[in-house]
Design a protein around this motif. Structure first.
Motif, PDB file in Angstrom:
ATOM      1  N   THR A 123     -11.574  12.265   4.139  1.00 35.72           N
ATOM      2  CA  THR A 123     -11.449  13.528   3.927  1.00 35.72           C
ATOM      3  C   THR A 123     -10.175  14.103   4.375  1.00 35.72           C
ATOM      4  O   THR A 123      -9.265  14.773   3.636  1.00 35.72           O
ATOM      5  N   PHE A 124      -9.871  14.031   5.889  1.00 34.42           N
ATOM      6  CA  PHE A 124      -8.663  14.516   6.299  1.00 34.42           C
ATOM      7  C   PHE A 124      -7.507  13.711   5.873  1.00 34.42           C
ATOM      8  O   PHE A 124      -6.541  14.499   5.437  1.00 34.42           O
ATOM      9  N   LEU A 125      -7.578  12.524   5.643  1.00 34.97           N
ATOM     10  CA  LEU A 125      -6.463  11.615   5.273  1.00 34.97           C
ATOM     11  C   LEU A 125      -6.148  12.059   3.825  1.00 34.97           C
ATOM     12  O   LEU A 125      -4.930  11.841   3.420  1.00 34.97           O
ATOM     13  N   THR A 126      -7.080  12.267   3.021  1.00 35.00           N
ATOM     14  CA  THR A 126      -6.924  12.651   1.548  1.00 35.00           C
ATOM     15  C   THR A 126      -6.087  13.761   1.560  1.00 35.00           C
ATOM     16  O   THR A 126      -5.015  13.977   0.882  1.00 35.00           O
ATOM     17  N   PHE A 127      -6.493  14.742   2.458  1.00 33.06           N
ATOM     18  CA  PHE A 127      -5.603  16.145   2.479  1.00 33.06           C
ATOM     19  C   PHE A 127      -4.354  15.873   3.010  1.00 33.06           C
ATOM     20  O   PHE A 127      -3.424  16.383   2.319  1.00 33.06           O
ATOM     21  N   TYR A 128      -4.188  14.999   3.924  1.00 29.54           N
ATOM     22  CA  TYR A 128      -2.772  14.818   4.575  1.00 29.54           C
ATOM     23  C   TYR A 128      -1.942  14.202   3.388  1.00 29.54           C
ATOM     24  O   TYR A 128      -0.806  14.387   3.394  1.00 29.54           O
ATOM     25  N   ALA A 129      -2.479  13.046   2.859  1.00 29.12           N
ATOM     26  CA  ALA A 129      -1.754  12.397   1.733  1.00 29.12           C
ATOM     27  C   ALA A 129      -1.361  13.300   0.700  1.00 29.12           C
ATOM     28  O   ALA A 129      -0.147  13.216   0.177  1.00 29.12           O
ATOM     29  N   ASN A 130      -2.097  14.025   0.183  1.00 31.84           N
ATOM     30  CA  ASN A 130      -1.899  15.090  -0.720  1.00 31.84           C
ATOM     31  C   ASN A 130      -0.822  16.230  -0.397  1.00 31.84           C
ATOM     32  O   ASN A 130       0.177  16.485  -1.229  1.00 31.84           O
ATOM     33  N   LYS A 131      -0.901  16.520   0.711  1.00 33.37           N
ATOM     34  CA  LYS A 131       0.245  17.363   1.307  1.00 33.37           C
ATOM     35  C   LYS A 131       1.576  16.719   1.121  1.00 33.37           C
ATOM     36  O   LYS A 131       2.673  17.369   1.208  1.00 33.37           O
ATOM     37  N   ALA A 132       1.692  15.580   1.469  1.00 38.95           N
ATOM     38  CA  ALA A 132       2.882  14.692   1.670  1.00 38.95           C
ATOM     39  C   ALA A 132       3.189  14.360  -0.022  1.00 38.95           C
ATOM     40  O   ALA A 132       4.469  13.516  -0.096  1.00 38.95           O
ATOM     41  N   ASN A 133       2.408  14.811  -0.781  1.00 33.51           N
ATOM     42  CA  ASN A 133       2.835  14.416  -2.325  1.00 33.51           C
ATOM     43  C   ASN A 133       2.721  12.986  -2.676  1.00 33.51           C
ATOM     44  O   ASN A 133       3.726  12.661  -3.481  1.00 33.51           O
ATOM     45  N   ASP A 134       1.906  12.265  -1.977  1.00 34.95           N
ATOM     46  CA  ASP A 134       1.885  10.772  -2.059  1.00 34.95           C
ATOM     47  C   ASP A 134       0.717  10.568  -2.915  1.00 34.95           C
ATOM     48  O   ASP A 134      -0.396  10.446  -2.467  1.00 34.95           O
ATOM     49  N   LYS A 135       1.004  10.376  -4.463  1.00 39.50           N
ATOM     50  CA  LYS A 135      -0.219  10.093  -5.381  1.00 39.50           C
ATOM     51  C   LYS A 135      -1.090   8.991  -4.902  1.00 39.50           C
ATOM     52  O   LYS A 135      -2.150   9.033  -5.039  1.00 39.50           O
ATOM     53  N   GLY A 136      -0.296   7.684  -4.830  1.00 40.24           N
ATOM     54  CA  GLY A 136      -1.065   6.517  -4.865  1.00 40.24           C
ATOM     55  C   GLY A 136      -1.878   6.551  -3.555  1.00 40.24           C
ATOM     56  O   GLY A 136      -3.097   6.271  -3.697  1.00 40.24           O
ATOM     57  N   ALA A 137      -1.370   7.042  -2.189  1.00 41.74           N
ATOM     58  CA  ALA A 137      -2.306   7.233  -1.069  1.00 41.74           C
ATOM     59  C   ALA A 137      -3.538   8.130  -1.344  1.00 41.74           C
ATOM     60  O   ALA A 137      -4.530   7.912  -0.746  1.00 41.74           O
ATOM     61  N   THR A 138      -3.119   9.428  -1.863  1.00 41.25           N
ATOM     62  CA  THR A 138      -4.242  10.263  -2.290  1.00 41.25           C
ATOM     63  C   THR A 138      -5.424   9.780  -3.090  1.00 41.25           C
ATOM     64  O   THR A 138      -6.531   9.781  -2.565  1.00 41.25           O
ATOM     65  N   THR A 139      -4.850   9.130  -3.991  1.00 33.54           N
ATOM     66  CA  THR A 139      -6.059   8.404  -4.914  1.00 33.54           C
ATOM     67  C   THR A 139      -6.981   7.522  -4.074  1.00 33.54           C
ATOM     68  O   THR A 139      -8.148   7.548  -4.367  1.00 33.54           O
ATOM     69  N   LEU A 140      -6.317   6.541  -3.483  1.00 35.03           N
ATOM     70  CA  LEU A 140      -7.100   5.595  -2.638  1.00 35.03           C
ATOM     71  C   LEU A 140      -7.975   6.198  -1.610  1.00 35.03           C
ATOM     72  O   LEU A 140      -9.164   5.854  -1.438  1.00 35.03           O
ATOM     73  N   LEU A 141      -7.413   7.206  -0.782  1.00 37.67           N
ATOM     74  CA  LEU A 141      -8.134   7.731   0.426  1.00 37.67           C
ATOM     75  C   LEU A 141      -9.057   8.694  -0.342  1.00 37.67           C
ATOM     76  O   LEU A 141     -10.305   8.615   0.312  1.00 37.67           O
ATOM     77  N   HIS A 142      -8.949   9.298  -1.361  1.00 36.45           N
ATOM     78  CA  HIS A 142     -10.083   9.985  -2.207  1.00 36.45           C
ATOM     79  C   HIS A 142     -11.115   9.232  -2.428  1.00 36.45           C
ATOM     80  O   HIS A 142     -12.324   9.614  -2.331  1.00 36.45           O
ATOM     81  N   SER A 143     -10.925   7.807  -2.952  1.00 40.26           N
ATOM     82  CA  SER A 143     -12.014   7.088  -3.328  1.00 40.26           C
ATOM     83  C   SER A 143     -12.881   6.805  -2.022  1.00 40.26           C
ATOM     84  O   SER A 143     -13.968   6.626  -2.134  1.00 40.26           O
ATOM     85  N   TYR A 144     -12.137   6.548  -0.893  1.00 41.54           N
ATOM     86  CA  TYR A 144     -12.853   6.336   0.368  1.00 41.54           C
ATOM     87  C   TYR A 144     -13.661   7.439   0.603  1.00 41.54           C
ATOM     88  O   TYR A 144     -14.991   7.254   1.079  1.00 41.54           O
ATOM     89  N   ALA A 145     -13.202   8.643   0.528  1.00 39.29           N
ATOM     90  CA  ALA A 145     -13.993   9.787   0.998  1.00 39.29           C
ATOM     91  C   ALA A 145     -15.221  10.009  -0.025  1.00 39.29           C
ATOM     92  O   ALA A 145     -16.442  10.308   0.526  1.00 39.29           O
ATOM     93  N   MET A 146     -15.054   9.558  -1.354  1.00 41.84           N
ATOM     94  CA  MET A 146     -16.189  10.007  -2.121  1.00 41.84           C
ATOM     95  C   MET A 146     -17.326   8.743  -1.801  1.00 41.84           C
ATOM     96  O   MET A 146     -18.397   9.032  -1.797  1.00 41.84           O
ATOM     97  N   ILE A 147     -16.852   7.289  -1.529  1.00 44.38           N
ATOM     98  CA  ILE A 147     -17.882   6.436  -1.240  1.00 44.38           C
ATOM     99  C   ILE A 147     -18.647   6.652   0.213  1.00 44.38           C
ATOM    100  O   ILE A 147     -19.866   6.559   0.033  1.00 44.38           O
ATOM    101  N   TRP A 148     -18.027   7.569   1.122  1.00 43.37           N
ATOM    102  CA  TRP A 148     -18.835   7.646   2.142  1.00 43.37           C
ATOM    103  C   TRP A 148     -19.486   9.015   2.332  1.00 43.37           C
ATOM    104  O   TRP A 148     -20.436   9.046   3.316  1.00 43.37           O
ATOM    105  N   ALA A 149     -19.265   9.928   1.351  1.00 40.30           N
ATOM    106  CA  ALA A 149     -20.224  10.946   1.222  1.00 40.30           C
ATOM    107  C   ALA A 149     -21.669  11.081   1.318  1.00 40.30           C
ATOM    108  O   ALA A 149     -22.090  11.549   1.948  1.00 40.30           O
ATOM    109  N   LEU A 150     -21.936  10.220   0.266  1.00 41.91           N
ATOM    110  CA  LEU A 150     -23.551  10.059   0.329  1.00 41.91           C
ATOM    111  C   LEU A 150     -24.282   9.384   1.506  1.00 41.91           C
ATOM    112  O   LEU A 150     -25.190  10.094   1.863  1.00 41.91           O
ATOM    113  N   PRO A 151     -23.593   8.369   2.007  1.00 42.67           N
ATOM    114  CA  PRO A 151     -24.180   7.676   3.067  1.00 42.67           C
ATOM    115  C   PRO A 151     -24.262   8.683   4.148  1.00 42.67           C
ATOM    116  O   PRO A 151     -25.402   8.418   5.021  1.00 42.67           O
TER     117      PRO A 151
END
Lengths: 443, 337
Positions: free
Chosen positions: B180-208
């Motif tokens: 979640t943090f890295l998604t925020f950080y990547a988004n702040k950096a305007n880095d679309k590729g990183a944001t998408t990948l990290l966002h998918s990690y955040a979504m995967i780990w939310a439910l567990p």
């Protein structure tokens, strides 16, 4: 020697501290040298000094990392290996341990900022200012941790009631009789070790035939600092001697093989001891020197070991540790003096032998720190808290200390090898000339 | 509020601080390694390094700080935990040492080797598992005192379901908080590729994460019914925690307000952690050590608190400076400084 858990805990603590202190000494000393170099670089508008600061910082960070992790190890091992000691004394040493962590915290924050803001500020003094909290933090953590060790040597600031320390005066415990001399001697010796280590790097480059003025300048600069700091170390060594004579006569007497209490006592260098007859052979004797060291007067009376119960004698081999430490300390003053005599007075280029002597100074300086530590620590055996708690009552009762000893030995061997490899590679790949050229173009 | 409660509250804040910063750090290390293995490192490693390099040392201090404070305020905890935890404590130390050292070797030593990343990433996941064992032990039932010996029942520790529930929670929370943090950080950096990948990690780990929390509740009920009953008494902490999780998950799902999503995750763990801690009181180690058996001398207590406050006055501005330079400085985050 019986390998019970007390002995194993002592060995493990000793090895951890012995490994940590190499990186701790660099961690305390190098920031000061870097900060001075950066300041001179800005003052004189000399890019070479700035480059020294930058290059040293790069190597420094790697050593800091190992220092941080081994420091965490010793911090926790204090509880894991000496739980009974921590239960008794934990309350009294809580404040300095706590403040030490604060100082370390402070240093960690500003070190991060320092490393990543080299080109960020228009005014170069702002970046230099950031080095100040790093220097203050590292020296302050040395100060606080030394007060803990000083407390273990001369405990005060509490009363013992039914085996529990009560009526604690936090500042009284911190500023005990041993604090002044221990802190001063330790801090100056880390400064001089760091300066000598950086001098050794410069000297090695000159030996290898590198001609750039950068190396000469670096050698000149670091040896100047090495001389000042080594003098400071010696001065505090003298203060520490007088402290021992007054508060820990057993340690001083064992270090000097001084058996009968008397005035006009001679200092003994080297030699072989016959334990039965208490006679010393093949030693160099300096008349009055021990009295002068201990009391400032040639006639001063120095307490001998025979006036101390035999059960409280430290091991007598610490004499050799003490002598070797003092010999190396003298060497560290002599080398810079000879270097400047050649370069400044006789206006010659530094000869190969003095460069090699400088290179040798760095490992010798570390050796002196280790010897001094072992001397100070073994010299207060059988006590862990002098006069209050014996070491054998402080160690953990848990099994498995032996296995942990092997585990940590492997860890330190691994870290030591990798760290040296990384440091060597780092500087081999980036010679000074290329970096200087790069800065020239940036201007 | 008594001095003891004040002391443990301050310490708990530090442990919470460590939980957040260390989770980001541990998770980031693992993601860095994972993305190298899957050849997606060009997407995220810049972002991760940019954040981690200036702060990794600070993370370590939080832990030391908590431990030193705990021993200072409650010296008898040194005796029990110190004796009982020799083996797991030493293993945690070795992992911590390898991790710290290899971070520096890989990043400052300019040795770009996948095995260095591997040591860094894998120790990062083993650490939360090892460290969380201390919380498990604090529930009681795993330490017995025989004469002057304190013994950790390793076999029992490793055969209790509660142990595994806590380890599982530690692992998934680390990955969730970090992503979640890295998604925020990547988004702040305007880095679309990183944001998408990290966002998918955040979504995967939310439910567990939320499943693991429920599992911990369920297993603690069997292991320490007293503590469970007190947690039920303080249930509003956990309800608040769940609500913040729901908001965070919603924001992540909608792909907006990443900053707020991370704040909600922090609050989610804040409430869960403090609810757990409050219900744990008055015990520090059930049933051997309570907070009232803390420090004997009021002078030292005062000195420690003064030291704490003075230290915080120094630390908080420095931490703010650090964050302004590396976290909230848009140009730095985007790699322009």
């Amino acid at each position: 020697m019986e390998l019970d858990s007390t002995m194993l805990a002592r060995i493990l603590t000793g090895i951890t501290l012995g490994f940590h202190i190499i990186f701790a000494a660099l961690g305390v000393g190098i920031p000061l040298v870097i900060s001075i170099a950066e300041f001179i670089g800005i003052r004189k508008k000399d890019k070479q000094y700035t480059l020294m600061a930058r290059r040293w910082t790069r190597g420094y960070v790697v050593t800091v990392a190992v220092g941080v992790v081994t420091g965490t190890c010793i911090g926790l091992q204090l509880n894991l290996l000496w739980p009974s000691f921590m239960q008794l004394a934990g309350e009294v040493i809580a404040l300095p341990l706590f403040l030490e962590t604060f100082a370390f915290f402070f240093e960690a924050i500003f070190l991060g900022i320092y490393i990543y803001t080299w080109d960020r500020f228009k005014n170069p003094y702002i970046h230099w200012l950031i080095s100040i909290p790093v220097v203050v933090g590292s020296t302050a953590s040395a100060f606080f941790i030394m007060t803990v060790n000083a407390f273990m040597n001369t405990p005060q600031g509490f009363t013992m009631v039914d085996g529990v320390l009560r009526d604690i005066q936090p500042l009284g415990a911190m500023f005990n009789p041993a604090t002044h001399s221990k802190v001063g001697h330790m801090v100056f010796s880390t400064y001089s070790t760091a300066a000598f280590t950086l001098a050794a790097i410069a000297a090695m480059s000159l030996i290898k035939g590198k001609k750039h003025s950068y190396h000469k300048k670096a050698l000149h600069f670091t040896l100047t600092l090495a001389f000042i700091f080594s003098m400071g170390t010696a001065l505090y060594g003298d203060i520490a001697g007088k402290f021992l004579a007054k508060y820990q006569p057993a340690k001083l007497a064992a270090a000097e093989w001084h058996f009968d209490t008397k005035g006009e006592a001679e200092l003994i260098l080297g030699g072989v001891l016959n334990k039965e007859t208490q006679e010393v052979k093949y030693a160099i004797e300096i008349p009055y020197a021990l009295s002068i060291l201990a009391t400032n007067k040639p006639s001063g009376e120095v307490i001998g070991l025979n006036d101390i119960p035999k059960s409280e004698w430290p091991p007598l081999f610490i004499h050799y540790l003490f002598d070797s430490m003092v010999a190396i300390g003298s060497y560290m003053i002599l080398v810079p003096v000879l270097y400047f005599a050649i370069v400044k007075i006789r206006k010659r280029k530094p000869k190969k032998w003095i460069l090699w002597a400088t290179v040798a100074g760095s490992p010798l300086a570390f050796l002196a720190i280790e010897l001094g530590w072992v001397f100070a620590e073994i010299g207060r055996q059988p006590w862990i808290l002098v006069g209050y708690m014996k070491t054998s009552h402080a160690a953990t009762t848990a099994d498995n200390v032996g296995q942990m000893l092997i585990l940590f030995l492997l860890l330190y061997a691994f870290l030591g090898i990798f760290c040296s490899g990384v440091l060597l590679k780092m500087f081999r790949d980036k010679p000074v000339e290329i970096e200087l050229e790069k800065y020239g173009k940036e201007e | 509020m008594s001095l003891e409660i004040l002391g443990i509250t301050v310490l708990w804040f530090f442990l919470y601080g460590y939980l957040i910063v260390a989770s980001i750090d541990f998770g980031a290390g693992f993601f860095a390694y994972y993305s190298r293995r899957t050849k997606t490192d060009h997407l995220v490693n810049n972002i991760i390094q940019r954040y981690l390099s200036p702060v990794w040392e600070v993370t370590n201090v939080f832990l030391v700080f908590f431990l030193v404070g705990l021993i200072g305020f409650f010296p008898s905890s040194a005796y029990y935990y110190g004796t009982a935890l020799l083996v797991p404590g030493s293993i945690a130390l070795v992992l911590l040492s390898l991790r710290g050292a290899f971070y520096a070797f890989a990043h400052y030593g300019a040795r770009d080797s996948i095995s260095y990343y591997g040591i860094y990433g894998i120790t990062g996941l083993l650490l939360p598992a090892t460290l969380s064992l201390v919380l498990v032990v604090s529930e009681g039932g795993f330490i017995v005192e025989e004469g002057n010996k304190v013994i950790l029942l390793m076999g029992k520790l490793l055969s209790t379901p509660y142990t595994y529930a806590v380890i599982f929670l530690a692992l998934v929370s680390v990955l969730f908080i970090s992503a979640t943090f890295l998604t925020f950080y990547a988004n702040k950096a305007n880095d679309k590729g990183a944001t998408t990948l990290l966002h998918s990690y955040a979504m995967i780990w939310a439910l567990p994460t939320i499943l693991a929390s429920l599992l911990v509740f369920w297993t603690i009920r069997g292991h320490n019914p007293d503590h469970f009953a007190k947690m039920v008494d303080n249930s509003w902490f956990f309800i608040a925690s769940f609500l913040f999780f729901a908001v965070a998950a919603f924001l992540l799902y909608k792909r907006k307000g990443y900053g707020w999503a991370f704040v909600c995750v922090m609050l989610q763990f804040f409430f869960a952690f403090f609810g757990y801690g409050k219900a744990h009181l008055p015990f520090i180690l059930y049933p051997y050590i309570t907070v009232t058996e803390g420090i004997n001398s009021p002078q030292m207590m005062k000195a420690l608190l003064i030291g704490f406050i003075a230290g915080l006055c120094l630390l908080i501005p420095s931490l703010i400076l650090l964050m302004r330079l590396f976290l909230f400085d848009a140009k730095y985050v985007q790699g322009k400084k």
